[in-house]
Write an enzyme that holds these catalytic residues in place. Structure first.
Site, short mmCIF file in Angstrom:
data_model
loop_
_atom_site.label_atom_id
_atom_site.label_comp_id
_atom_site.label_asym_id
_atom_site.label_seq_id
_atom_site.Cartn_x
_atom_site.Cartn_y
_atom_site.Cartn_z
N HIS A 114 -3.83 6.12 3.28
CA HIS A 114 -4.35 4.84 2.82
C HIS A 114 -4.02 3.68 3.46
O HIS A 114 -4.69 2.87 3.98
CB HIS A 114 -4.47 5.01 1.24
CG HIS A 114 -5.17 3.88 0.65
ND1 HIS A 114 -4.81 2.56 0.56
CD2 HIS A 114 -6.40 3.76 -0.26
CE1 HIS A 114 -5.73 1.90 -0.30
NE2 HIS A 114 -6.77 2.77 -0.60
N SER A 116 -11.13 -0.58 -1.37
CA SER A 116 -9.78 -0.83 -0.44
C SER A 116 -10.14 -1.02 0.99
O SER A 116 -9.03 -1.39 1.48
CB SER A 116 -9.12 0.52 -0.76
OG SER A 116 -8.26 0.77 -1.91
N ASP A 152 0.98 -1.20 0.03
CA ASP A 152 0.03 0.19 0.10
C ASP A 152 0.82 1.07 0.04
O ASP A 152 1.90 1.48 -0.42
CB ASP A 152 -0.95 -0.16 1.26
CG ASP A 152 -2.16 0.40 1.12
OD1 ASP A 152 -2.37 1.87 0.61
OD2 ASP A 152 -3.11 -0.23 1.13
#
Ligand code: NAG
Ligand code: NAG
Ligand code: NAG
Ligand code: NAG
Ligand code: NAG
Ligand code: NAG
Ligand code: NAG
Ligand code: NAG
Ligand code: NAG
Length: 737
Positions: free
Chosen positions: A205, A532, A139
């Site tokens: 994220h 996600s 990620d």
């Protein structure tokens, strides 16, 4: 979108991303060469000679002209990255030992309530092995100081761990007994100003996905009071290994492969990758499919996000049968943001509005009435994109905009006090904006417009959002990518659904809440949406299953998660299984599935043979003398997959036999009876035999499912459930044209 550029499977980043890309393109001096990945199948046994082999192949193509190999993959598979012209790439593709040559493209990144919502409370039974399970998170990196990654109660990393931590004194990045490894990958060496040249996450994220999968318990977590509760991952004592492959301009194939090459050899148990997108590519021209094949060979399950390109048909990315792809569903948390107009009327819109205007009213203006005439017309300024609005007219006002896609960026930079956005698309989830905001559908949007357009001095106020209970949950959100599988339609994808809407999890302290520059709200927990976010829920659940069954194959874990998923309602999701796969994740049940549909490398190789892959490629993948078998037709219906997909022509009679083998992983003696449910109509389905009597654990029994008839509808679906009175082992059966 954007010509094969890839990003994370999450929304907030898309905007940040665009600006950085042109920068990259310009800096590529060699105009007609671009970087390619030359993939050569399984790793060579003698790892040291691999780099030499790669440079000699490059020399064969370039002769005396010196050309460097940008990256060599050798730990878990064999391949390299090099700059080539199209002709050179073709020449390379014909060389001995090469499986595929494909351009290095960019991909996109596609709390607390969510685990409880799935019936997985904090106090579930936990295996002592849980702290030996390692989840590899590919990620944007991680924010190591987040309380979610506190290592209290955790001993040293399990002895099988071979990875390491890239130690960077200037960044203060350190690992601990929670984050046991962290590395970053940027093969082109171009670090952008917004990025840390370290495993540190400047975006949020990666921090969010890692804490959802395996974050430790954090009491009193919330986003300004929203989603308040104890934040936790699915496996709070599992370990996290970080592979930073995504940057502020997206995620490149070359880096995805480099991260996964390391993750596999470092000894992770589960791979979680919330990345995808770009064009649909064949299995062995897709970085994630290639690496997840080698992960499978090494006993590691790859869990990936389905993508945020829904609700159109076949919009899914990450759909190989040897990985698990995850759709996004809602939880019972949604947000309502009221707007009161000067005429006293109150409209209820959606957004996550943490701002409190304290009931103060502001003048209102329509974006179409406020163009910056040097840059925009009224036709474009009504959309409120950056630089289209006249600052003098908009400053201090609430601006009405004709799309939600500008995300408040244009309104904020023009000095607006707030924004009310209306859109023709229905809006079924709430986003964060960098200023007070609420979003409306067509009908309310038209009423608000008429008020603004018919009043000489329109005014409004925007209230802080309230959290409301969504009694329809769970259902698949519109943005979640849909099947069928674009390459092999008969493998039903996505496989499963998990919470991916309004998820509270840890965040990077340096990234603004809305991810929009100019937003000055910085937090340690944030609420965002995307496949996600659903992917790491399944990664956490896979780790939970693995902690009880450390020897299970990736296919067995995948089967356990899929066959125990709760059926979802097709009425609210027209695309049925092509929206939610086998159904809604149930982590608790997945640890005790009763039966599993197991598969190993040989089974996937046979599947590939049936898909027309030549023996030469198969041998490169397996690096042995495997040949395509003669005793099987290698049809999709023979792959021991935990769901049944059948694509046929309309009104043409057909008969199809699915072959499956169930392995008993429950009590030694168990009698399972088949329960077939299928809508009545033009199809006949039977199971043979319809009773499976097991007498030992690990015993395998085979059966067939036969589907016959003609299709007079676009899609019909039902299910086969094997039931021993304790376990219900459910597989959807989908017939479609
Ligand atoms: C690292 O620590 C030093 C000293 O505590 C501090 O000044 C610096 O800002 C830190 N750097 C980062 C990136 O957090
Ligand atoms: C603001 O308006 C709401 C709803 O109209 C009302 O319930 C609330 O008491 C008001 N708050 C203040 C501080 O006036
Ligand atoms: C209009 O746009 C130009 C160019 O971006 C900018 O320099 C100017 O300040 C803007 N004017 C107003 C009133 O917003
Ligand atoms: C806005 O109001 C003007 C004048 O009152 C009217 O001519 C126009 O049609 C209205 N615009 C729309 C889109 O309704
Ligand atoms: C929402 O309502 C349902 C019952 O209608 C209840 O079971 C659930 O706990 C509620 N959710 C929240 C977050 O309060
Ligand atoms: C896969 O399983 C089959 C039996 O189900 C076995 O014959 C085969 O050798 C296995 N392949 C590998 C690579 O383990
Ligand atoms: C493949 O076959 C060749 C010749 O038949 C043999 O020399 C070689 O050892 C075999 N390789 C493997 C990995 O079995
Ligand atoms: C392969 O297909 C042929 C023709 O469709 C069929 O007759 C044969 O039984 C199949 N073989 C196996 C092993 O399923
Ligand atoms: C079979 O499944 C149907 C539908 O799920 C259910 O209503 C029925 O009770 C089941 N039958 C048995 C014998 O379990």
């Amino acid at each position: 979108m954007e010509g094969g550029k890839y990003l994370l499977h999450c929304f907030l980043l898309a905007l940040l991303t665009t600006k950085a890309v042109s920068h990259l393109v310009q800096s590529n001096a060699n105009a007609n060469r671009k970087s390619y990945i030359v993939y050569m199948g399984d790793r060579l046994k003698d790892g040291t000679s691999t780099a030499l082999l790669h440079s000699s192949m490059v020399q064969d193509v370039f002769g005396s002209e010196s050309k460097t190999v940008l990256y060599s993959y050798k730990k878990s598979f064999n391949g390299f990255v090099v700059d080539l012209t199209e002709e050179e790439a073709q020449k390379m593709a014909g060389m001995k030992g090469v499986v595929s040559v494909f351009s290095n493209e960019k991909r996109k990144l596609h709390t607390t309530r969510s685990w409880d919502f799935m019936g997985f409370p904090q106090q579930v039974e936990r295996a002592t092995m849980e702290s030996d399970v390692i989840i590899g998170i590919l990620d944007t990196g991680i924010w190591p100081e987040s309380l979610s990654f506190d290592d209290k109660g955790l001993g040293p990393p399990p002895s099988k761990w071979k990875g390491s931590c890239q130690f960077l004194p200037q960044d203060n990045f350190t690992c601990n007994n929670k984050i046991i490894g962290a590395k970053y990958y940027r093969s082109d060496g171009l670090f952008l100003p917004d990025d840390f040249e370290s495993p540190r996450d400047s975006d949020g994220h990666g921090t969010h996905t890692a804490s959802t999968a395996a974050g430790n318990l954090v009491d009193g977590a919330s986003l300004y009071g929203f989603g308040s509760g104890t934040a936790r991952g699915g496996v709070p004592s599992a370990r996290i290994a970080v592979y930073k492959i995504c940057w502020s301009d997206g995620c490149q194939d070359a880096d995805i492969l480099a991260g996964l090459d390391d993750a596999i050899s470092d000894g992770v148990d589960i791979i979680s990758i919330s990345v995808g997108g770009g064009r649909t590519r064949d299995y062995f021209e897709d970085a994630i499919d290639i690496a997840s094949f080698h992960a499978m060979k090494n006993g590691i399950l790859t869990v990936s996000s389905a993508g945020n390109e829904g609700p159109g048909r076949s919009t899914i990315s990450n759909f190989s049968p040897w990985s698990l792809s995850v759709a996004a569903s809602t939880i019972d948390r949604k947000f309502s943001t009221k707007v009161q107009l000067g005429n006293k009327k109150i409209y209820e819109g959606v957004s996550i509005n943490t701002f409190d205007l304290k009931n103060k009213t502001y003048p209102m203006i329509y974006g179409g009435d406020a163009p910056n005439t040097t840059t925009a017309s009224s036709r474009s300024s009504r959309l409120c994109f950056p630089n289209s609005l006249d600052k003098k007219l908009v400053k201090g006002k609430i601006v009405l905009c004709d799309t939600i896609r500008a995300n408040g960026i244009g309104a904020l930079s023009a000095g607006a006090a707030g924004t009310v956005a209306r859109d023709l698309d229905s809006i079924d989830y709430s986003n964060l904006f960098p200023l007070p905001a609420s979003c409306f559908n067509f009908v309310d949007g038209r009423n608000i417009f008429q008020y603004v357009n018919s009043t000489s001095a329109p005014t409004a106020t925007i209230f802080r959002s309230s959290e409301v209970n969504d009694s329809l949950a769970p259902y698949i959100i519109s943005f979640s990518s849909r099947g069928p599988n674009p390459i092999t339609p008969e493998i039903i994808k996505p496989d499963i659904s998990a919470p991916g809407v309004h998820i509270l999890a840890a965040w990077s302290s340096i990234s603004p809440v809305s991810s929009i520059p100019g937003d000055n709200r910085f937090v340690t927990f944030n609420i965002i949406s995307g496949t996600s976010m659903s992917c790491p829920h399944v990664s956490g659940a896979a780790a939970y299953v693995k902690s009880f069954h450390p020897t299970w194959s990736p296919a067995a874990i995948q089967s356990a998660l899929m066959t125990t998923a709760a059926p979802m309602r097709s009425g609210i999701n027209m695309e049925a299984e092509f929206a939610y796969g086998s159904g809604h994740l149930n982590p608790l049940k997945a640890a005790n599935p009763g039966l599993v549909y197991d598969a190993n490398e040989t089974d996937y190789i046979n599947f590939l043979c049936g898909q027309g892959y030549a023996t030469r490629l198969i041998q490169l993948l397996s690096k042995d003398n495997s040949t395509c078998p003669k005793d099987t037709n290698g049809t999709v219906s023979e792959l021991n997959y935990p769901s049944f997909g059948l694509s046929t022509s309309p009104l043409k009679p057909f008969s199809r036999t699915f072959k499956r083998t169930a392995t008993n992983v429950g009590s030694p003696t168990a009698v399972y009876r088949a329960n077939l449910s299928f809508p009545t109509g033009t199809l006949k389905i039977r199971v043979n035999p319809d009773v499976l009597s097991f007498t030992s654990v690990g015993q395998k029994l085979s059966f067939e499912v036969i589907v016959e008839g003609t299709m007079d509808k676009a899609m019909m679906s039902g299910a086969l459930v094997w039931d021993d009175g304790e376990h219900k082992v459910r597989s959807p059966i989908v017939v479609f044209i």
